[in-house]
Design an enzyme around this catalytic site. Sequence first.
Site, PDB file in Angstrom:
ATOM      1  N   TYR A  56       1.783   5.588  -9.819  1.00  0.00           N
ATOM      2  CA  TYR A  56       0.521   5.558  -9.085  1.00  0.00           C
ATOM      3  C   TYR A  56      -0.645   5.771 -10.044  1.00  0.00           C
ATOM      4  O   TYR A  56      -0.746   6.823 -10.683  1.00  0.00           O
ATOM      5  CB  TYR A  56       0.475   6.622  -7.986  1.00  0.00           C
ATOM      6  CG  TYR A  56       1.519   6.476  -6.903  1.00  0.00           C
ATOM      7  CD1 TYR A  56       2.170   5.276  -6.662  1.00  0.00           C
ATOM      8  CD2 TYR A  56       1.862   7.561  -6.102  1.00  0.00           C
ATOM      9  CE1 TYR A  56       3.126   5.153  -5.671  1.00  0.00           C
ATOM     10  CE2 TYR A  56       2.812   7.453  -5.104  1.00  0.00           C
ATOM     11  CZ  TYR A  56       3.449   6.241  -4.897  1.00  0.00           C
ATOM     12  OH  TYR A  56       4.401   6.130  -3.910  1.00  0.00           O
ATOM     13  N   GLY A 208       1.802   2.390   9.224  1.00  0.00           N
ATOM     14  CA  GLY A 208       1.669   0.972   8.927  1.00  0.00           C
ATOM     15  C   GLY A 208       0.613   0.694   7.888  1.00  0.00           C
ATOM     16  O   GLY A 208      -0.163  -0.244   8.023  1.00  0.00           O
ATOM     17  N   ARG A 209       0.588   1.514   6.819  1.00  0.00           N
ATOM     18  CA  ARG A 209      -0.432   1.420   5.762  1.00  0.00           C
ATOM     19  C   ARG A 209      -1.835   1.467   6.357  1.00  0.00           C
ATOM     20  O   ARG A 209      -2.742   0.789   5.903  1.00  0.00           O
ATOM     21  CB  ARG A 209      -0.219   0.158   4.924  1.00  0.00           C
ATOM     22  CG  ARG A 209       1.142   0.101   4.260  1.00  0.00           C
ATOM     23  CD  ARG A 209       1.241  -1.017   3.254  1.00  0.00           C
ATOM     24  NE  ARG A 209       2.589  -1.159   2.703  1.00  0.00           N
ATOM     25  CZ  ARG A 209       3.075  -0.442   1.691  1.00  0.00           C
ATOM     26  NH1 ARG A 209       2.315   0.467   1.122  1.00  0.00           N
ATOM     27  NH2 ARG A 209       4.303  -0.641   1.256  1.00  0.00           N
ATOM     28  N   GLY A 210      -1.971   2.308   7.384  1.00  0.00           N
ATOM     29  CA  GLY A 210      -3.263   2.520   8.025  1.00  0.00           C
ATOM     30  C   GLY A 210      -3.538   1.610   9.191  1.00  0.00           C
ATOM     31  O   GLY A 210      -4.426   1.895  10.011  1.00  0.00           O
ATOM     32  N   PHE A 211      -2.779   0.524   9.330  1.00  0.00           N
ATOM     33  CA  PHE A 211      -3.099  -0.459  10.363  1.00  0.00           C
ATOM     34  C   PHE A 211      -2.931   0.095  11.769  1.00  0.00           C
ATOM     35  O   PHE A 211      -3.707  -0.223  12.677  1.00  0.00           O
ATOM     36  CB  PHE A 211      -2.227  -1.706  10.187  1.00  0.00           C
ATOM     37  CG  PHE A 211      -2.654  -2.855  11.044  1.00  0.00           C
ATOM     38  CD1 PHE A 211      -3.746  -3.631  10.683  1.00  0.00           C
ATOM     39  CD2 PHE A 211      -1.987  -3.162  12.216  1.00  0.00           C
ATOM     40  CE1 PHE A 211      -4.159  -4.690  11.481  1.00  0.00           C
ATOM     41  CE2 PHE A 211      -2.387  -4.211  13.017  1.00  0.00           C
ATOM     42  CZ  PHE A 211      -3.479  -4.984  12.649  1.00  0.00           C
TER      43      PHE A 211
END
Length: 330
Positions: A56, A208-211
Amino acid sequence: MTRQTPLGDGLTVSPLGFGAMAVAQVYGSVSHDQGLAALHSAIDQGMTFIDTANVYADGENERLVGEVLRDRRDEVTLATKFGIVGLSISGESRPTARGGHDYVLACCDESLARLGVDTIDLYYMHRRDVSVPIEETVGAMAELVAAGKVRHLGLSEVTADEIAAASAVHPIAAVQSEWSLWSRDVESSVVPAAVAHGVGFVPYSPLGRGFLTGTVATLSDNDFRNKIPRFAGANLDANAAVVDVVRGVAAELDATPAQVSLAWLLARATTMGIPSVPIPGTRNPARITENLGALSLSLTDAQITRLDAAADLVSGARSGDPNWVSQGRE
């Protein structure tokens, strides 16, 4: 928050963890101070299971976590990872996996130095290097446990067969893979294999990766989600139907979509008989407070049924390269 959740191999952690990738310049720009503030807020609120990785921000995320650990090491259960090389947020290069014996040992020493600690609580194989027997990779990891540099071992995005092979070498505390309302492929064989071998589950991207929060409409140019099929073009618009289902349940409970999504995931793990600790990430301390609210949220059977069905509405794959995740190798 004082309660703990047992994973595997005797490891216990806070019931929600913090995915530090969110403060690693992955979802767009984030300042150093903003990242520190988010990490400190997570620990202050009892979200003490902190997850990072050597890849990262090319090691900078580990250094950032290390700054927090200087004065708070005793409060934190620390997880980091090795095994991905060549990661490019811009997508200009394709990442690959490495898992050779000497590479594993060298990565651990490098992570310990960046983090400024003597021991890593949970050390993951981030991706499976299929050119190296998994017994060699996990064997090297086991040497790190024997040397006192690592306490527990974990695997990320592995298949059921890989869980079995790794567990024959050394006890595995946790498997980390994407698992959420709109990423449920692990339920078919990975989760049952983890249950069979006494391994806990750590879902990454549980929102959901922010979704699934309902806050993602457009993406900045330097957001790596642009490379994920379900965020591309018409898929992004089509997947709004999934969020509509989550919003509907949230309105009934006077909760937020994030809280509903996390509560569903915790309930689903319980149904499947596996201890599970999701690791949502954020740059905003208020979102940490919001996410923790999921721990006290109860869903009705009817609401769970509606949320279960939302998976059928998902458009697009969760990875641009199916073989990069367990789903493509099952």
